[in-house]
Design a protein around this motif. Structure first.
Motif, PDB file in Angstrom:
ATOM      1  N   GLN A  22       0.820  -1.209   0.000  1.00  0.00           N
ATOM      2  CA  GLN A  22       0.000   0.000   0.000  1.00  0.00           C
ATOM      3  C   GLN A  22       0.856   1.263   0.000  1.00  0.00           C
ATOM      4  OE1 GLN A  22      -2.481  -0.844   3.409  1.00  0.00           O
ATOM      5  NE2 GLN A  22      -4.204  -1.455   2.111  1.00  0.00           N
ATOM      6  N   SER A  23       2.030   1.197   0.638  1.00  0.00           N
ATOM      7  CA  SER A  23       2.903   2.376   0.669  1.00  0.00           C
ATOM      8  C   SER A  23       3.759   2.519  -0.592  1.00  0.00           C
ATOM      9  CB  SER A  23       3.811   2.325   1.898  1.00  0.00           C
ATOM     10  OG  SER A  23       4.750   1.282   1.775  1.00  0.00           O
ATOM     11  N   LYS A  24       3.881   1.464  -1.388  1.00  0.00           N
ATOM     12  CA  LYS A  24       4.745   1.487  -2.565  1.00  0.00           C
ATOM     13  C   LYS A  24       3.995   1.506  -3.894  1.00  0.00           C
ATOM     14  CE  LYS A  24       8.584   1.050  -0.209  1.00  0.00           C
ATOM     15  NZ  LYS A  24       9.607   2.073  -0.184  1.00  0.00           N
ATOM     16  N   VAL A  25       2.672   1.321  -3.858  1.00  0.00           N
ATOM     17  CA  VAL A  25       1.883   1.231  -5.082  1.00  0.00           C
ATOM     18  C   VAL A  25       0.819   2.321  -5.066  1.00  0.00           C
ATOM     19  CG1 VAL A  25       0.321  -0.239  -6.420  1.00  0.00           C
ATOM     20  CG2 VAL A  25       2.263  -1.268  -5.242  1.00  0.00           C
ATOM     21  N   GLU A  26       0.769   3.112  -6.145  1.00  0.00           N
ATOM     22  CA  GLU A  26      -0.276   4.131  -6.252  1.00  0.00           C
ATOM     23  C   GLU A  26      -1.440   3.576  -7.058  1.00  0.00           C
ATOM     24  OE1 GLU A  26       1.027   7.597  -8.383  1.00  0.00           O
ATOM     25  OE2 GLU A  26       2.151   6.393  -9.800  1.00  0.00           O
ATOM     26  N   SER A  27      -2.622   4.145  -6.867  1.00  0.00           N
ATOM     27  CA  SER A  27      -3.791   3.614  -7.547  1.00  0.00           C
ATOM     28  C   SER A  27      -3.810   3.963  -9.031  1.00  0.00           C
ATOM     29  CB  SER A  27      -5.065   4.117  -6.870  1.00  0.00           C
ATOM     30  OG  SER A  27      -5.085   5.529  -6.888  1.00  0.00           O
ATOM     31  N   PHE A  28      -3.264   5.112  -9.405  1.00  0.00           N
ATOM     32  CA  PHE A  28      -3.236   5.528 -10.802  1.00  0.00           C
ATOM     33  C   PHE A  28      -1.952   6.319 -11.036  1.00  0.00           C
ATOM     34  CE2 PHE A  28      -4.309   8.530 -14.231  1.00  0.00           C
ATOM     35  CZ  PHE A  28      -4.664   7.625 -15.216  1.00  0.00           C
ATOM     36  N   HIS A  29      -1.203   5.993 -12.070  1.00  0.00           N
ATOM     37  CA  HIS A  29       0.078   6.651 -12.334  1.00  0.00           C
ATOM     38  C   HIS A  29      -0.122   8.117 -12.713  1.00  0.00           C
ATOM     39  CE1 HIS A  29       4.232   7.149 -13.401  1.00  0.00           C
ATOM     40  NE2 HIS A  29       3.876   7.597 -14.595  1.00  0.00           N
ATOM     41  N   ARG A  30       0.630   8.963 -12.068  1.00  0.00           N
ATOM     42  CA  ARG A  30       0.615  10.401 -12.344  1.00  0.00           C
ATOM     43  C   ARG A  30       2.003  10.832 -12.818  1.00  0.00           C
ATOM     44  NH1 ARG A  30      -1.960   8.935  -7.983  1.00  0.00           N
ATOM     45  NH2 ARG A  30      -4.090   9.546  -7.607  1.00  0.00           N
ATOM     46  N   ASP A  31       2.043  11.886 -13.596  1.00  0.00           N
ATOM     47  CA  ASP A  31       3.342  12.412 -14.044  1.00  0.00           C
ATOM     48  C   ASP A  31       4.173  12.837 -12.837  1.00  0.00           C
ATOM     49  OD1 ASP A  31       2.717  12.025 -16.678  1.00  0.00           O
ATOM     50  OD2 ASP A  31       1.940  14.044 -16.967  1.00  0.00           O
ATOM     51  N   ASN A  32       5.460  12.652 -12.932  1.00  0.00           N
ATOM     52  CA  ASN A  32       6.417  13.001 -11.863  1.00  0.00           C
ATOM     53  C   ASN A  32       6.132  12.269 -10.558  1.00  0.00           C
ATOM     54  OD1 ASN A  32       7.695  14.793 -13.616  1.00  0.00           O
ATOM     55  ND2 ASN A  32       6.282  16.428 -13.070  1.00  0.00           N
ATOM     56  N   SER A  33       5.602  11.085 -10.655  1.00  0.00           N
ATOM     57  CA  SER A  33       5.303  10.290  -9.473  1.00  0.00           C
ATOM     58  C   SER A  33       6.563   9.576  -9.002  1.00  0.00           C
ATOM     59  CB  SER A  33       4.217   9.268  -9.798  1.00  0.00           C
ATOM     60  OG  SER A  33       3.996   8.428  -8.696  1.00  0.00           O
ATOM     61  N   GLU A  34       6.672   9.358  -7.701  1.00  0.00           N
ATOM     62  CA  GLU A  34       7.816   8.651  -7.147  1.00  0.00           C
ATOM     63  C   GLU A  34       7.531   7.167  -6.938  1.00  0.00           C
ATOM     64  OE1 GLU A  34       7.011  10.014  -2.580  1.00  0.00           O
ATOM     65  OE2 GLU A  34       7.489  11.482  -4.108  1.00  0.00           O
ATOM     66  N   PHE A  35       6.308   6.729  -7.223  1.00  0.00           N
ATOM     67  CA  PHE A  35       5.940   5.324  -7.077  1.00  0.00           C
ATOM     68  C   PHE A  35       6.423   4.531  -8.289  1.00  0.00           C
ATOM     69  CE2 PHE A  35       2.876   7.564  -4.460  1.00  0.00           C
ATOM     70  CZ  PHE A  35       2.844   6.783  -3.314  1.00  0.00           C
ATOM     71  N   ASN A  36       6.809   3.280  -8.056  1.00  0.00           N
ATOM     72  CA  ASN A  36       7.288   2.428  -9.136  1.00  0.00           C
ATOM     73  C   ASN A  36       6.239   1.471  -9.679  1.00  0.00           C
ATOM     74  OD1 ASN A  36       9.961   3.403  -9.249  1.00  0.00           O
ATOM     75  ND2 ASN A  36      10.476   2.212  -7.441  1.00  0.00           N
ATOM     76  N   PHE A  37       5.075   1.409  -9.017  1.00  0.00           N
ATOM     77  CA  PHE A  37       4.013   0.510  -9.453  1.00  0.00           C
ATOM     78  C   PHE A  37       2.666   1.196  -9.308  1.00  0.00           C
ATOM     79  CE2 PHE A  37       7.504  -2.174  -8.087  1.00  0.00           C
ATOM     80  CZ  PHE A  37       7.589  -3.100  -9.117  1.00  0.00           C
ATOM     81  N   GLU A  38       1.701   0.749 -10.126  1.00  0.00           N
ATOM     82  CA  GLU A  38       0.339   1.229  -9.994  1.00  0.00           C
ATOM     83  C   GLU A  38      -0.603   0.034  -9.913  1.00  0.00           C
ATOM     84  OE1 GLU A  38      -1.251   3.420 -13.292  1.00  0.00           O
ATOM     85  OE2 GLU A  38      -0.607   1.930 -14.737  1.00  0.00           O
ATOM     86  N   GLY A  39      -1.727   0.225  -9.248  1.00  0.00           N
ATOM     87  CA  GLY A  39      -2.725  -0.823  -9.112  1.00  0.00           C
ATOM     88  C   GLY A  39      -3.515  -0.601  -7.842  1.00  0.00           C
ATOM     89  N   SER A  40      -4.480  -1.451  -7.613  1.00  0.00           N
ATOM     90  CA  SER A  40      -5.265  -1.333  -6.380  1.00  0.00           C
ATOM     91  C   SER A  40      -4.931  -2.512  -5.474  1.00  0.00           C
ATOM     92  CB  SER A  40      -6.758  -1.304  -6.686  1.00  0.00           C
ATOM     93  OG  SER A  40      -7.139  -2.465  -7.377  1.00  0.00           O
ATOM     94  N   ILE A  41      -4.641  -2.201  -4.227  1.00  0.00           N
ATOM     95  CA  ILE A  41      -4.253  -3.218  -3.248  1.00  0.00           C
ATOM     96  C   ILE A  41      -5.462  -3.515  -2.369  1.00  0.00           C
ATOM     97  CG2 ILE A  41      -2.611  -3.790  -1.414  1.00  0.00           C
ATOM     98  CD1 ILE A  41      -1.323  -3.153  -4.147  1.00  0.00           C
ATOM     99  N   ASN A  42      -5.827  -4.780  -2.266  1.00  0.00           N
ATOM    100  CA  ASN A  42      -6.903  -5.144  -1.349  1.00  0.00           C
ATOM    101  C   ASN A  42      -6.353  -5.942  -0.176  1.00  0.00           C
ATOM    102  OD1 ASN A  42      -6.557  -7.744  -2.355  1.00  0.00           O
ATOM    103  ND2 ASN A  42      -8.154  -7.494  -3.874  1.00  0.00           N
ATOM    104  N   LEU A  43      -7.141  -6.054   0.836  1.00  0.00           N
ATOM    105  CA  LEU A  43      -6.661  -6.653   2.087  1.00  0.00           C
ATOM    106  C   LEU A  43      -6.638  -8.181   2.086  1.00  0.00           C
ATOM    107  CD1 LEU A  43      -8.369  -4.217   4.611  1.00  0.00           C
ATOM    108  CD2 LEU A  43      -6.024  -4.187   3.753  1.00  0.00           C
TER     109      LEU A  43
END
Length: 145
Positions: A22-43
């Motif tokens: 959850q701390s390393k993956v963003e839900s949708f990639h944005r320009d100039n983002s520092e995250f290396n992965f995108e997607g939705s994390i479920n529990l």
């Protein structure tokens, strides 16, 4: 051809692993983002992510990573998108139709030289896919050391 399985073993619990994702993956990639992965994390520990570390107009051939967490083991399945699978199938069918059509008109064996070009094309795509999978594995393993 475009599928790879990999497992990461860690000493962390399932809840800790999900929190790291959850701390390393963003839900949708944005320009100039520092995250290396995108997607939705479920529990429940069963989700899909995509790498964004080389996201750009020429870098759309990126693997989909299906993640399944079982206790302290993270199972990863790397595949290409469904769109690319269909596109490759269409290319193969078009190539076969083209070669059969040309061969029936000219009856020249040189027409069969189109097949090596198709093989070289898929080899380049396979090497690109393997390189992106390797980079993704390296990043994911660094999160869970």
């Amino acid at each position: 051809m475009f599928k790879k399985l990999y497992s990461i073993k860690t000493t962390r619990s399932k809840e800790e692993i999900i929190a790291i994702f959850q701390s390393k993956v963003e839900s949708f990639h944005r320009d100039n983002s520092e995250f290396n992965f995108e997607g939705s994390i479920n529990l429940n520990g069963d989700f899909c992510i995509k790498p964004t570390f080389d996201f750009g107009p020429r870098e759309q051939f990126r693997p989909e990573i299906k993640v399944k967490i079982h206790g302290s083991t993270i199972d990863l399945e790397f595949t290409i998108s469904t769109f690319l699978k269909r596109l490759f199938l269409l290319l193969i069918v078009m190539e076969l139709v083209f070669v059969i059509f040309i061969y029936s008109k000219f009856e020249d064996f040189k027409v069969l030289l189109f097949f090596p070009f198709l093989l070289i094309f898929f080899l380049i795509l396979k090497l690109t896919f393997d390189n992106k999978v390797k980079k993704s594995i390296h990043l994911l393993e660094s999160y869970f050391k």
